[in-house]
Design a protein around this motif. Sequence first.
Motif, PDB file in Angstrom:
ATOM      1  N   LEU A  19       0.804  -1.155   0.067  1.00 14.12           N
ATOM      2  CA  LEU A  19       0.105   0.095  -0.109  1.00 14.12           C
ATOM      3  C   LEU A  19       0.950   1.322  -0.142  1.00 14.12           C
ATOM      4  O   LEU A  19       1.651   1.426   0.998  1.00 14.12           O
ATOM      5  CB  LEU A  19      -0.860   0.048   1.189  1.00 14.12           C
ATOM      6  N   ASN A  20       0.829   2.017  -1.192  1.00 17.34           N
ATOM      7  CA  ASN A  20       1.615   3.128  -1.358  1.00 17.34           C
ATOM      8  C   ASN A  20       3.312   2.918  -0.993  1.00 17.34           C
ATOM      9  O   ASN A  20       3.711   3.549  -0.048  1.00 17.34           O
ATOM     10  CB  ASN A  20       1.170   4.178  -0.556  1.00 17.34           C
ATOM     11  N   GLY A  68      -6.989  -3.836   4.124  1.00 18.37           N
ATOM     12  CA  GLY A  68      -6.771  -4.746   5.065  1.00 18.37           C
ATOM     13  C   GLY A  68      -5.658  -5.729   4.743  1.00 18.37           C
ATOM     14  O   GLY A  68      -5.509  -6.058   3.635  1.00 18.37           O
ATOM     15  N   TYR A  69      -4.528  -5.967   5.621  1.00 15.24           N
ATOM     16  CA  TYR A  69      -3.513  -6.587   5.443  1.00 15.24           C
ATOM     17  C   TYR A  69      -3.877  -8.117   5.267  1.00 15.24           C
ATOM     18  O   TYR A  69      -3.604  -8.750   4.245  1.00 15.24           O
ATOM     19  CB  TYR A  69      -2.697  -6.771   6.767  1.00 15.24           C
ATOM     20  N   GLY A  70      -4.918  -8.726   5.866  1.00 13.31           N
ATOM     21  CA  GLY A  70      -5.401 -10.042   5.734  1.00 13.31           C
ATOM     22  C   GLY A  70      -6.176 -10.033   4.261  1.00 13.31           C
ATOM     23  O   GLY A  70      -6.111 -11.012   3.474  1.00 13.31           O
ATOM     24  N   ALA A 163      -5.240 -26.069   5.572  1.00 11.58           N
ATOM     25  CA  ALA A 163      -6.059 -26.719   6.622  1.00 11.58           C
ATOM     26  C   ALA A 163      -6.413 -25.626   7.736  1.00 11.58           C
ATOM     27  O   ALA A 163      -7.387 -25.722   8.758  1.00 11.58           O
ATOM     28  CB  ALA A 163      -5.311 -27.679   7.227  1.00 11.58           C
ATOM     29  N   LEU A 164      -5.635 -24.557   7.933  1.00 13.49           N
ATOM     30  CA  LEU A 164      -6.022 -23.233   8.847  1.00 13.49           C
ATOM     31  C   LEU A 164      -7.306 -22.554   8.739  1.00 13.49           C
ATOM     32  O   LEU A 164      -7.927 -22.148   9.705  1.00 13.49           O
ATOM     33  CB  LEU A 164      -4.773 -22.468   8.970  1.00 13.49           C
ATOM     34  N   GLY A 165      -7.752 -22.558   7.424  1.00  7.06           N
ATOM     35  CA  GLY A 165      -9.026 -21.673   7.225  1.00  7.06           C
ATOM     36  C   GLY A 165      -9.043 -20.422   7.586  1.00  7.06           C
ATOM     37  O   GLY A 165      -9.831 -19.880   8.612  1.00  7.06           O
ATOM     38  N   MET A 166      -7.895 -19.776   7.043  1.00 15.80           N
ATOM     39  CA  MET A 166      -7.675 -18.361   7.490  1.00 15.80           C
ATOM     40  C   MET A 166      -8.815 -17.377   6.863  1.00 15.80           C
ATOM     41  O   MET A 166      -9.180 -17.534   5.676  1.00 15.80           O
ATOM     42  CB  MET A 166      -6.222 -17.939   6.945  1.00 15.80           C
ATOM     43  N   THR A 167      -9.079 -16.580   7.664  1.00 14.95           N
ATOM     44  CA  THR A 167     -10.399 -15.699   7.382  1.00 14.95           C
ATOM     45  C   THR A 167     -10.149 -14.117   7.869  1.00 14.95           C
ATOM     46  O   THR A 167     -10.669 -13.176   7.323  1.00 14.95           O
ATOM     47  CB  THR A 167     -11.616 -16.077   8.221  1.00 14.95           C
ATOM     48  N   ASP A 168      -9.034 -13.761   8.782  1.00 14.08           N
ATOM     49  CA  ASP A 168      -9.207 -12.426   8.988  1.00 14.08           C
ATOM     50  C   ASP A 168      -8.677 -11.495   7.954  1.00 14.08           C
ATOM     51  O   ASP A 168      -7.626 -12.017   7.220  1.00 14.08           O
ATOM     52  CB  ASP A 168      -8.149 -12.432  10.114  1.00 14.08           C
ATOM     53  N   ARG A 169      -9.237 -10.511   7.678  1.00 11.18           N
ATOM     54  CA  ARG A 169      -8.946  -9.413   6.679  1.00 11.18           C
ATOM     55  C   ARG A 169      -8.296  -8.139   7.224  1.00 11.18           C
ATOM     56  O   ARG A 169      -7.890  -7.371   6.303  1.00 11.18           O
ATOM     57  CB  ARG A 169     -10.241  -9.324   5.841  1.00 11.18           C
ATOM     58  N   THR A 170      -7.800  -8.256   8.435  1.00 13.47           N
ATOM     59  CA  THR A 170      -7.133  -7.056   8.897  1.00 13.47           C
ATOM     60  C   THR A 170      -5.823  -7.373   9.194  1.00 13.47           C
ATOM     61  O   THR A 170      -5.134  -8.492   9.058  1.00 13.47           O
ATOM     62  CB  THR A 170      -7.946  -6.431  10.133  1.00 13.47           C
ATOM     63  N   TRP A 171      -5.244  -6.626  10.272  1.00 15.01           N
ATOM     64  CA  TRP A 171      -3.837  -6.782  10.923  1.00 15.01           C
ATOM     65  C   TRP A 171      -3.844  -7.833  11.857  1.00 15.01           C
ATOM     66  O   TRP A 171      -2.868  -8.382  12.327  1.00 15.01           O
ATOM     67  CB  TRP A 171      -3.392  -5.567  11.290  1.00 15.01           C
ATOM     68  N   ARG A 196      15.646  -3.545   9.826  1.00 12.45           N
ATOM     69  CA  ARG A 196      16.202  -2.215   9.319  1.00 12.45           C
ATOM     70  C   ARG A 196      14.885  -1.176   9.261  1.00 12.45           C
ATOM     71  O   ARG A 196      13.790  -1.730   8.984  1.00 12.45           O
ATOM     72  CB  ARG A 196      17.060  -1.917   8.082  1.00 12.45           C
ATOM     73  N   PRO A 197      15.107   0.130   9.586  1.00 15.58           N
ATOM     74  CA  PRO A 197      13.878   1.068   9.320  1.00 15.58           C
ATOM     75  C   PRO A 197      13.352   0.890   7.960  1.00 15.58           C
ATOM     76  O   PRO A 197      14.053   0.655   7.210  1.00 15.58           O
ATOM     77  CB  PRO A 197      14.797   2.416   9.458  1.00 15.58           C
ATOM     78  N   ARG A 198      12.001   0.996   8.221  1.00  9.86           N
ATOM     79  CA  ARG A 198      11.279   0.639   7.008  1.00  9.86           C
ATOM     80  C   ARG A 198      11.492   1.812   6.036  1.00  9.86           C
ATOM     81  O   ARG A 198      11.760   2.958   6.525  1.00  9.86           O
ATOM     82  CB  ARG A 198       9.648   0.423   7.301  1.00  9.86           C
ATOM     83  N   ILE A 199      11.088   1.777   4.867  1.00  9.24           N
ATOM     84  CA  ILE A 199      11.262   2.809   3.820  1.00  9.24           C
ATOM     85  C   ILE A 199       9.815   3.400   3.703  1.00  9.24           C
ATOM     86  O   ILE A 199       8.806   2.883   3.462  1.00  9.24           O
ATOM     87  CB  ILE A 199      11.619   2.577   2.491  1.00  9.24           C
ATOM     88  N   GLY A 200       9.615   4.654   4.257  1.00 14.49           N
ATOM     89  CA  GLY A 200       8.274   5.328   4.070  1.00 14.49           C
ATOM     90  C   GLY A 200       7.728   5.114   5.365  1.00 14.49           C
ATOM     91  O   GLY A 200       8.100   4.667   6.541  1.00 14.49           O
ATOM     92  N   GLN A 201       6.361   5.674   5.576  1.00 12.04           N
ATOM     93  CA  GLN A 201       5.455   5.810   6.742  1.00 12.04           C
ATOM     94  C   GLN A 201       4.816   4.422   6.997  1.00 12.04           C
ATOM     95  O   GLN A 201       4.137   3.841   5.962  1.00 12.04           O
ATOM     96  CB  GLN A 201       4.573   6.815   6.868  1.00 12.04           C
ATOM     97  N   SER A 202       5.005   3.781   8.148  1.00 12.50           N
ATOM     98  CA  SER A 202       4.167   2.637   8.402  1.00 12.50           C
ATOM     99  C   SER A 202       2.697   3.200   8.403  1.00 12.50           C
ATOM    100  O   SER A 202       2.291   4.117   8.823  1.00 12.50           O
ATOM    101  CB  SER A 202       4.467   2.098   9.888  1.00 12.50           C
ATOM    102  N   LYS A 203       1.876   2.275   7.982  1.00 10.72           N
ATOM    103  CA  LYS A 203       0.565   2.339   8.116  1.00 10.72           C
ATOM    104  C   LYS A 203      -0.323   2.155   9.403  1.00 10.72           C
ATOM    105  O   LYS A 203      -1.050   2.587   9.506  1.00 10.72           O
ATOM    106  CB  LYS A 203      -0.460   1.503   6.887  1.00 10.72           C
ATOM    107  N   ILE A 204       0.554   1.407  10.340  1.00  9.27           N
ATOM    108  CA  ILE A 204      -0.031   0.703  11.219  1.00  9.27           C
ATOM    109  C   ILE A 204       0.760   1.175  12.733  1.00  9.27           C
ATOM    110  O   ILE A 204       0.477   1.931  13.554  1.00  9.27           O
ATOM    111  CB  ILE A 204      -0.206  -0.677  11.408  1.00  9.27           C
ATOM    112  N   SER A 205       2.128   0.704  12.633  1.00  6.77           N
ATOM    113  CA  SER A 205       3.015   1.059  13.782  1.00  6.77           C
ATOM    114  C   SER A 205       3.845   2.409  13.705  1.00  6.77           C
ATOM    115  O   SER A 205       4.810   2.378  14.411  1.00  6.77           O
ATOM    116  CB  SER A 205       4.009  -0.196  13.913  1.00  6.77           C
ATOM    117  N   GLY A 206       3.582   3.196  12.507  1.00 11.68           N
ATOM    118  CA  GLY A 206       4.221   4.379  12.813  1.00 11.68           C
ATOM    119  C   GLY A 206       3.865   5.341  13.845  1.00 11.68           C
ATOM    120  O   GLY A 206       4.639   6.443  13.834  1.00 11.68           O
ATOM    121  N   THR A 207       2.620   5.226  14.393  1.00 16.99           N
ATOM    122  CA  THR A 207       2.164   5.926  15.529  1.00 16.99           C
ATOM    123  C   THR A 207       1.828   5.113  16.924  1.00 16.99           C
ATOM    124  O   THR A 207       1.364   3.925  16.537  1.00 16.99           O
ATOM    125  CB  THR A 207       1.290   6.900  14.978  1.00 16.99           C
TER     126      THR A 207
END
Length: 221
Positions: A19-20, A68-70, A163-171, A196-207
């Motif tokens: 995402l961006n 959504g990450y998921g 087999a895990l049946g993943m469903t979550d559509r978020t973080w 290492r420091p990520r490039i750009g602004q985190s969508k979640i953990s930046g704040t």
Amino acid sequence: DGRVVMADSTTIAVIVPALNEEDAIGRVLAHLPIPASCVTVVDNGSTDRTAEIARAAGARVVREPRRGYGAACLAGLAVNTHADIIAFLDADFSEDPAQLSELTAPIVSGAADFVLGDRIGDGRPWHAAIGTRLCVGWINLLWGTHYRDLGPFRAIRRSALNALGMTDRTWGWTIEMQVKAAEAGLRTREIPVRTRPRIGQSKISGTVSGTLRTGTRMLVM
């Protein structure tokens, strides 16, 4: 078809939610130890040139406009139905893509079903590291596990993932996978991955507030 074939005919597909990330995605693809054509970049509603740069580098690009990450991970899985191993990697270049081979090796050899990258180094914001530590602590307490991290750089045998049946559509996606892996008795390993420091602004953990919201969401999922 978005897969890399190993010497023993094991096929690996790499999914990169994005995402961006126009400043980072090219570096991620260039540093992977596989051709970019073996990578699916899931454009999760970018408003910059992320998709254009990924496509120019040779990656397959899939659009998933629902944020959504998921949701992005599920969209990538939908177009990689035949791979034996699925690997996930963030698009921000905060982990070293070259370590993909280290994550997939235990699965290729048959020694593990699920391999997690345990982030080391000082590249993460302090509040993100503390939030992760708290979430991991609660998982270990409630499920009797011994996880050290919830890192996004991970690989899993496709049959086990199905087999895990993943469903979550978020973080909450990463926690859902690790909790369900524990409940399913998957053979799990964690290996150190350089951070290492990520490039750009985190969508979640930046704040701090973003980190707290994500941690709460993960623990009540």
